[in-house]
Design an enzyme around this catalytic site. Structure first.
Site, PDB file in Angstrom:
ATOM      1  CG  ASP A  58       2.036 -78.830  43.409  1.00 65.43           C
ATOM      2  OD1 ASP A  58       1.578 -77.672  43.498  1.00 65.43           O
ATOM      3  OD2 ASP A  58       1.399 -79.841  43.765  1.00 65.43           O
ATOM      4  CB  SER A 137      -7.152 -60.707  39.895  1.00 63.46           C
ATOM      5  OG  SER A 137      -8.313 -60.412  39.151  1.00 63.46           O
ATOM      6  CE1 TYR A 150      -7.518 -66.625  39.614  1.00 65.05           C
ATOM      7  CE2 TYR A 150      -8.728 -64.551  39.480  1.00 65.05           C
ATOM      8  CZ  TYR A 150      -7.623 -65.320  39.155  1.00 65.05           C
ATOM      9  OH  TYR A 150      -6.622 -64.779  38.386  1.00 65.05           O
ATOM     10  CE  LYS A 154      -4.525 -64.729  41.183  1.00 61.39           C
ATOM     11  NZ  LYS A 154      -3.076 -65.011  40.980  1.00 61.39           N
TER      12      LYS A 154
END
Length: 273
Positions: A58, A137, A150, A154
């Site tokens: 993790d 991204s 998100y 990124k």
């Protein structure tokens, strides 16, 4: 970079991480494949005996990351290509997300990647070089409704990676920010945490869901071919967009941003700084 290489890849149980792992193994390389759930890697380990080491990890757990990297480096004696791929999606409006959701999301998408970078750099520096591929991204240059967190994670990784590339190039370590387009990775299903919808945002949510649409995204193995080529370049770029449509979208967003700056240039220039 030629010859058999040793890869350390995170987020390998599905999607892009698995595709990268399969491509590297098929090319004759060896892979330490990290994932929260290594069950999906058992078949690959049987298919490539002695070439694949599944590693339960993790990335949000910094201490565990450092232990895992020590294990990875010892498995095959070195690390040549490190792919910071593990990630998740927090889907919902900025106001809707809870503190717990936001912190958990950033722990994986930003801090997890930082922990991996910090853990592998002593090994790469000691051996005189290596590759670090930071998967961000194509949308990391700006936010978008419903996926703001998100994009934020990124974007943060994008910025840190630019700094990191400058800091470690003198050690022979080459960092590339890999701006991925949309691929059929399961990110919006198995990898997604959803916020509790708030009524005022219902119209916008409906609009955004319609915009995402039902279009079938390309398979991850089409992107893996690009990453394999990237890893083999003697002088890789610091930044690479992966995906033809994504390339066009990023250029369009950049042009729109430049147009916005120019439209308000007189106001900007009122201050001397």
């Amino acid at each position: 970079m030629t010859g058999a290489r040793v890869w350390f890849i995170t987020g390998t149980s599905r999607g892009l991480g698995r595709a990268f792992t399969v491509a590297a193994l098929a090319g004759g390389d060896r892979v330490v494949a990290a994932a929260r759930d290594v069950g999906p890697l058992e078949e690959l380990a049987e298919e490539y005996p002695g070439h694949l080491v599944p590693l339960s990890l993790d990335v949000a757990d910094r201490e565990r990351v450092f232990d895992a990297v020590e294990h990875a480096a010892a498995a095959f004696g070195r690390l040549d290509v490190v792919v910071n791929n593990a990630g998740a999606m927090l889907y919902g409006m900025v106001e809707e997300a809870t503190e717990e959701q936001i912190r958990a999301h950033m722990d994986v998408n930003f801090f997890g990647a930082v922990w991996v970078a910090q853990a592998v750099l002593p090994h790469l520096r000691a051996q005189g070089g290596g590759r670090l591929l930071q998967v961000t991204s194509m949308g990391s240059g700006g936010g978008m409704a419903t996926v703001g967190y998100y994009g934020a994670g990124k974007a943060a990784l994008d910025s840190v990676s630019e700094a990191l590339a400058m800091e470690v190039e003198g050690f022979g370590v080459k960092v590339t920010i890999v701006q991925m387009g949309g691929y059929n990775t399961g990110l919006f299903t198995a990898g997604t945490t959803n916020t509790e919808p708030m009524a005022p945002y219902r119209p916008l949510r409906t609009e955004m869901e319609a915009m995402w649409g039902d279009a079938v995204a390309p398979e991850p193995d089409t992107a893996a071919r690009v990453v394999m080529e990237l890893a083999a370049l003697p002088n890789p770029p610091r930044r690479l967009i992966v995906g033809s449509q994504s390339f066009d979208h990023v250029l369009e967003m950049d042009r729109a941003q430049a147009d916005l700056y120019r439209a308000w240039e007189p106001l900007s220039r009122m201050a001397p700084g």
